[in-house]
Design a protein around this motif. Structure first.
Motif, PDB file in Angstrom:
ATOM      1  N   SER A 152      26.524  31.030 -23.735  1.00  0.00           N
ATOM      2  CA  SER A 152      26.758  32.343 -24.346  1.00  0.00           C
ATOM      3  C   SER A 152      25.585  33.273 -24.091  1.00  0.00           C
ATOM      4  N   GLY A 153      25.923  34.574 -23.975  1.00  0.00           N
ATOM      5  CA  GLY A 153      24.911  35.602 -23.800  1.00  0.00           C
ATOM      6  C   GLY A 153      24.134  35.481 -22.506  1.00  0.00           C
ATOM      7  N   THR A 154      24.785  35.070 -21.393  1.00  0.00           N
ATOM      8  CA  THR A 154      24.091  34.820 -20.128  1.00  0.00           C
ATOM      9  C   THR A 154      24.840  35.494 -18.995  1.00  0.00           C
ATOM     10  N   ARG A 155      24.067  35.964 -18.022  1.00  0.00           N
ATOM     11  CA  ARG A 155      24.670  36.561 -16.826  1.00  0.00           C
ATOM     12  C   ARG A 155      24.992  35.459 -15.822  1.00  0.00           C
ATOM     13  N   TYR A 156      26.163  35.555 -15.211  1.00  0.00           N
ATOM     14  CA  TYR A 156      26.601  34.608 -14.194  1.00  0.00           C
ATOM     15  C   TYR A 156      26.936  35.350 -12.917  1.00  0.00           C
ATOM     16  N   ASP A 157      26.435  34.807 -11.782  1.00  0.00           N
ATOM     17  CA  ASP A 157      26.797  35.302 -10.453  1.00  0.00           C
ATOM     18  C   ASP A 157      27.795  34.332  -9.856  1.00  0.00           C
ATOM     19  N   LEU A 158      28.900  34.857  -9.326  1.00  0.00           N
ATOM     20  CA  LEU A 158      29.998  34.015  -8.854  1.00  0.00           C
ATOM     21  C   LEU A 158      30.539  34.548  -7.539  1.00  0.00           C
ATOM     22  N   CYS A 159      30.853  33.583  -6.632  1.00  0.00           N
ATOM     23  CA  CYS A 159      31.476  33.922  -5.355  1.00  0.00           C
ATOM     24  C   CYS A 159      32.667  33.004  -5.115  1.00  0.00           C
ATOM     25  N   VAL A 160      33.680  33.536  -4.451  1.00  0.00           N
ATOM     26  CA  VAL A 160      34.864  32.783  -4.072  1.00  0.00           C
ATOM     27  C   VAL A 160      34.891  32.699  -2.554  1.00  0.00           C
ATOM     28  N   LEU A 161      35.046  31.461  -2.028  1.00  0.00           N
ATOM     29  CA  LEU A 161      35.106  31.242  -0.592  1.00  0.00           C
ATOM     30  C   LEU A 161      36.471  30.668  -0.224  1.00  0.00           C
ATOM     31  N   ALA A 162      36.880  30.910   1.003  1.00  0.00           N
ATOM     32  CA  ALA A 162      38.160  30.406   1.509  1.00  0.00           C
ATOM     33  C   ALA A 162      37.911  29.603   2.770  1.00  0.00           C
ATOM     34  N   ALA A 163      38.574  28.460   2.872  1.00  0.00           N
ATOM     35  CA  ALA A 163      38.538  27.623   4.080  1.00  0.00           C
ATOM     36  C   ALA A 163      39.880  27.754   4.779  1.00  0.00           C
ATOM     37  N   TRP A 164      39.843  28.037   6.093  1.00  0.00           N
ATOM     38  CA  TRP A 164      41.070  28.290   6.815  1.00  0.00           C
ATOM     39  C   TRP A 164      40.957  27.714   8.225  1.00  0.00           C
ATOM     40  N   LYS A 183      43.368  26.916   3.531  1.00  0.00           N
ATOM     41  CA  LYS A 183      43.514  25.504   3.186  1.00  0.00           C
ATOM     42  C   LYS A 183      43.101  25.233   1.749  1.00  0.00           C
ATOM     43  N   MET A 184      42.043  25.898   1.302  1.00  0.00           N
ATOM     44  CA  MET A 184      41.590  25.730  -0.076  1.00  0.00           C
ATOM     45  C   MET A 184      40.563  26.806  -0.390  1.00  0.00           C
ATOM     46  N   TYR A 185      40.330  26.979  -1.696  1.00  0.00           N
ATOM     47  CA  TYR A 185      39.313  27.906  -2.175  1.00  0.00           C
ATOM     48  C   TYR A 185      38.192  27.112  -2.827  1.00  0.00           C
ATOM     49  N   GLN A 186      37.037  27.760  -2.854  1.00  0.00           N
ATOM     50  CA  GLN A 186      35.881  27.123  -3.478  1.00  0.00           C
ATOM     51  C   GLN A 186      35.100  28.167  -4.258  1.00  0.00           C
ATOM     52  N   LEU A 187      34.782  27.832  -5.520  1.00  0.00           N
ATOM     53  CA  LEU A 187      33.994  28.705  -6.388  1.00  0.00           C
ATOM     54  C   LEU A 187      32.565  28.204  -6.448  1.00  0.00           C
ATOM     55  N   GLN A 188      31.657  29.153  -6.359  1.00  0.00           N
ATOM     56  CA  GLN A 188      30.238  28.848  -6.482  1.00  0.00           C
ATOM     57  C   GLN A 188      29.628  29.826  -7.478  1.00  0.00           C
ATOM     58  N   TYR A 189      28.958  29.274  -8.473  1.00  0.00           N
ATOM     59  CA  TYR A 189      28.356  30.159  -9.472  1.00  0.00           C
ATOM     60  C   TYR A 189      27.140  29.496 -10.085  1.00  0.00           C
ATOM     61  N   ASN A 190      26.283  30.341 -10.626  1.00  0.00           N
ATOM     62  CA  ASN A 190      25.135  29.879 -11.394  1.00  0.00           C
ATOM     63  C   ASN A 190      24.748  30.963 -12.388  1.00  0.00           C
ATOM     64  N   CYS A 191      23.983  30.562 -13.382  1.00  0.00           N
ATOM     65  CA  CYS A 191      23.560  31.518 -14.404  1.00  0.00           C
ATOM     66  C   CYS A 191      22.170  32.034 -14.074  1.00  0.00           C
ATOM     67  N   SER A 192      21.757  33.056 -14.787  1.00  0.00           N
ATOM     68  CA  SER A 192      20.470  33.689 -14.514  1.00  0.00           C
ATOM     69  C   SER A 192      19.297  32.859 -14.995  1.00  0.00           C
ATOM     70  N   ASP A 193      19.555  31.787 -15.738  1.00  0.00           N
ATOM     71  CA  ASP A 193      18.459  30.982 -16.284  1.00  0.00           C
ATOM     72  C   ASP A 193      17.970  29.915 -15.321  1.00  0.00           C
ATOM     73  N   ASP A 194      18.728  29.589 -14.271  1.00  0.00           N
ATOM     74  CA  ASP A 194      18.300  28.564 -13.325  1.00  0.00           C
ATOM     75  C   ASP A 194      18.900  28.859 -11.961  1.00  0.00           C
ATOM     76  N   GLU A 195      18.496  28.050 -10.976  1.00  0.00           N
ATOM     77  CA  GLU A 195      18.955  28.220  -9.607  1.00  0.00           C
ATOM     78  C   GLU A 195      19.990  27.169  -9.206  1.00  0.00           C
ATOM     79  N   VAL A 196      20.451  26.364 -10.151  1.00  0.00           N
ATOM     80  CA  VAL A 196      21.385  25.290  -9.838  1.00  0.00           C
ATOM     81  C   VAL A 196      22.771  25.876  -9.600  1.00  0.00           C
ATOM     82  N   LEU A 197      23.344  25.573  -8.448  1.00  0.00           N
ATOM     83  CA  LEU A 197      24.670  26.059  -8.105  1.00  0.00           C
ATOM     84  C   LEU A 197      25.726  25.057  -8.555  1.00  0.00           C
ATOM     85  N   ILE A 198      26.817  25.579  -9.070  1.00  0.00           N
ATOM     86  CA  ILE A 198      27.941  24.762  -9.512  1.00  0.00           C
ATOM     87  C   ILE A 198      29.140  25.099  -8.633  1.00  0.00           C
ATOM     88  N   TYR A 199      29.833  24.045  -8.173  1.00  0.00           N
ATOM     89  CA  TYR A 199      30.940  24.216  -7.238  1.00  0.00           C
ATOM     90  C   TYR A 199      32.248  23.760  -7.877  1.00  0.00           C
TER      91      TYR A 199
END
Length: 642
Positions: free
Chosen positions: A475-487, A442-458
């Motif tokens: 710039s110059g920052t590590r980002y963790d990112l996940c892709v989710l699917a709703a079905w 039905k749709m995808y959703q991205l969730q990510y945040n940088c290594s400097d804080d715990e705030v998640l962005i959708y």
């Protein structure tokens, strides 16, 4: 000698009594009690020299504005206090604190707008409280606490009260008369009059009551009542002037044996205007609740707010309740809110909210229920300590696979489902793949945040996209990112979620490019130079125009000889001849255009110039300060004259 001493004592007592009585007041010494009467004396305040041993004090019909703590201090013997027909608008807290023996307080026909929690504090033995014909709009919940157990007569009629401290009224077990007529009361809680067994008169005339709560006390309001105990007198009940709603909730009152035709029905429309006691019992009907609108299914991202609607109608208006998926009755709390229109608001959704919420609309006529399916898009919880995302439980094993693995086939390196490409200092292109055998997304959703804080962005992405450009990165920052699917789960017809994949990437370092100073200033310098040239040209042009204008207007009386004449004449018998003559020193033209000397061009005084004969060589007539134009065959004579 003894008789003289007695006379002196009597005179002293008389003088002392005269001194204790305030000016304009009358003091009566009846046996052992003292009465101070100051009615209608034009007083603006309570006299400060009132005898503290006064038993009865009458201050009615004056212009007293306020009551203070000093007015009745130490008057411990006061029993009856009358402050009626004044202009009292304020009572200082604890002003009656010393009046423990007071039995009657009359403050009717004043300008009181409210009673505070301590305005009547200390009146523990008060039996009669008369406050009618004020402007009371509010009585604090604690205002009647001290006087409730002993009070026998309470008059609050002709005020503006929308409500009362019903908890204190319930404790007035010795109450005989309760006058609440001509107010704005619209609701009386059930059980308010249950313990008022001595109540003999209840006046609720001219309020906004649509119904009256059933109570055993109203059985004593019947005309055919046979008293069985002197402690339960017959009740005089007055209800006229209220907009009664004649439905099944008022059927108990209609069944009482009363001969009173003052009450009328204001609703429903079929009974509007009819006398209450003339309506048949079978016409007092109700309508069971009916849920008209409600949310059927809702998909909510974990951690976001949710609003579940449930609107119901009926007669009487039903009350809406909500039951959670784990069979708990929900109420107002830090996470949930119940609104008057029946809507349930969830401030922060969690995985425990997954399931069916039940909406119940209930009234005395029955109840109605509806179910609301809530699906929570569960998110993985990123942990910067380990760098690995904790993924939620998956309900579909092959949603993240791109191909099936054949039995016995060699296992190669796992294919990366989610990848980050074209990573710059501020953006990254995220790409992902989904198996062709997976259910329809039905749709995808991205969730990510940088290594400097715990705030998640959708980010919510349509199902047709398999790539998304993430911008506004650091710039110059590590980002963790996940892709989710709703079905849609075909087995349960509910919405399920799964993690397509996760990845991480580093944004590039950003260094600003240095520029030399001349190159930075070149554009601005050229603009200034061009602008200066244009301005200077305009100034020079304006100056030239001004100089020429002044030079032209410089001589106000030019001589006739400064004129320049350009003429073209047609000679008789021949072709056209064009000639230009400059006339100076007052010269004139002779025959055939010959310039005459100045001496010959003057005309003697008193003699008009003779007209020269015309033929082919005729001359032109001249007059002072006038134009002479000879025109022939479109020839013109131009002359400048100032």
């Amino acid at each position: 000698m003894e008789s003289l001493l007695c006379r002196l004592l009597v005179l002293g007592a008389t003088l002392a009594m005269a001194h204790a009585c305030p000016k304009y007041c009358t003091c009566q010494n009846l046996s052992e009690s003292l009465g101070t009467l100051c009615p209608a004396k034009g007083l603006l305040f309570v006299p400060p020299d009132i005898d503290r041993s006064t038993v009865e004090l009458r201050l009615g019909g004056n212009y007293i504005l306020r009551i203070t703590q000093q007015d009745f201090a130490n008057m411990t013997d006061l029993v009856d206090l009358t402050l009626s027909r004044n202009t009292i608008g304020y009572i200082q807290p604890f002003s009656f604190g010393d009046l423990e023996t007071l039995r009657s307080l009359h403050m009717d026909n004043n300008r009181l707008t409210e009673l505070g929690p301590d305005d009547l504090r200390g009146l523990v033995n008060l039996q009669h409280l008369i406050l009618n014909n004020n402007q009371l709009g509010r009585v604090h919940d604690k205002a009647l606490e001290d006087l409730a157990p002993a009070l026998e007569d309470l008059d609050l009629s002709f005020n503006n009260l929308p409500s009362l401290p019903w908890g204190s009224v319930r404790q007035m077990v010795n109450l005989h008369q309760l006058s609440l007529d001509h107010n704005l009361l619209d609701f009386i809680p059930e059980g308010t009059f249950t313990d008022l067994e001595r109540l003999a008169r209840l006046d609720l005339t001219s309020n906004r009551l649509r119904k009256l709560p059933p109570d055993t006390i109203f059985a004593r309001a019947q005309d055919s009542l046979v008293l069985t105990t002197p402690y339960a007198p017959q009740l005089s009940l007055s209800l006229g002037g209220n907009p009664l709603h004649c439905n099944c909730e008022m059927l108990w009152l209609r069944r009482l044996d009363r001969d009173d035709d003052l009450e009328t029905c204001a609703s429903p429309p079929t009974l509007k205007g009819r006398y209450f006691w003339y309506v048949r019992e079978d016409e007092f009907t109700c309508q069971p609740p009916l849920i008209t609108q409600h949310t059927h299914r809702i998909l909510v991202l974990e951690g976001q707010t949710a609003s579940l609607r449930c609107e119901a109608s009926g007669d009487p208006a039903p009350t809406v309740h909500w039951i959670s998926p784990d069979d708990r009755l929900l109420g107002n709390s830090s996470r949930t809110t119940l609104y008057p229109n029946g809507t349930l608001g969830i401030g922060i959704t969690t995985s425990k909210d997954y399931g069916a919420f039940t909406c119940i609309a209930a009234s005395v006529a029955g109840e109605s229920t509806a179910s609301v399916e809530v699906s929570i898009i569960q998110l993985p919880h990123l942990s910067n300590g380990t760098g690995q995302p904790a993924q939620p439980k998956s309900r579909l094993s092959d949603i993240t696979g791109t191909s099936r693995v054949t039995k016995g086939a060699p296992k190669g390196p796992p294919e990366k489902v989610v990848s980050a490409a074209e990573v710059t200092a501020e953006s990254a292109l995220v790409q992902w793949t989904v198996s062709t055998t997976a259910p329809k997304v039905k749709m995808y959703q991205l969730q990510y945040n940088c290594s400097d804080d715990e705030v998640l962005i959708y980010r919510m992405i349509p199902s047709s996209s398999k790539a998304f450009l993430v911008t506004n990165l650091v710039s110059g920052t590590r980002y963790d990112l996940c892709v989710l699917a709703a079905w849609d789960d075909s087995a349960t017809t509910l919405t399920a979620t799964n993690v397509v994949g996760c990845t991480h990437f580093f944004t590039q370092d950003s260094f600003p490019t240095c520029r030399s100073l001349p190159s930075q200033l070149l554009g601005g310098t050229m603009i200034l130079v061009v602008g200066g040239v244009i301005v200077a040209t305009l100034v020079v042009f304006i100056v030239i125009l001004m100089v020429r204008y002044k030079a032209t207007d410089g001589d106000p009386h030019p001589s006739p000889g400064d004129d320049v004449v350009m003429a073209t004449d047609k000679l008789s018998g021949g072709g056209g001849v064009s000639a230009s003559h400059s006339q100076t020193n007052g010269g004139r033209l002779g025959h055939n255009g010959v310039l005459l000397p100045p001496s010959q061009s003057q005309t003697p005084p008193g003699k008009e110039p003779a007209p020269e004969g015309g033929g082919g060589g005729g001359g032109a007539d001249l007059w002072p300060n006038r134009y002479h134009v000879q025109a022939a065959d479109s020839r013109y004579l131009y002359r400048s004259h100032v």
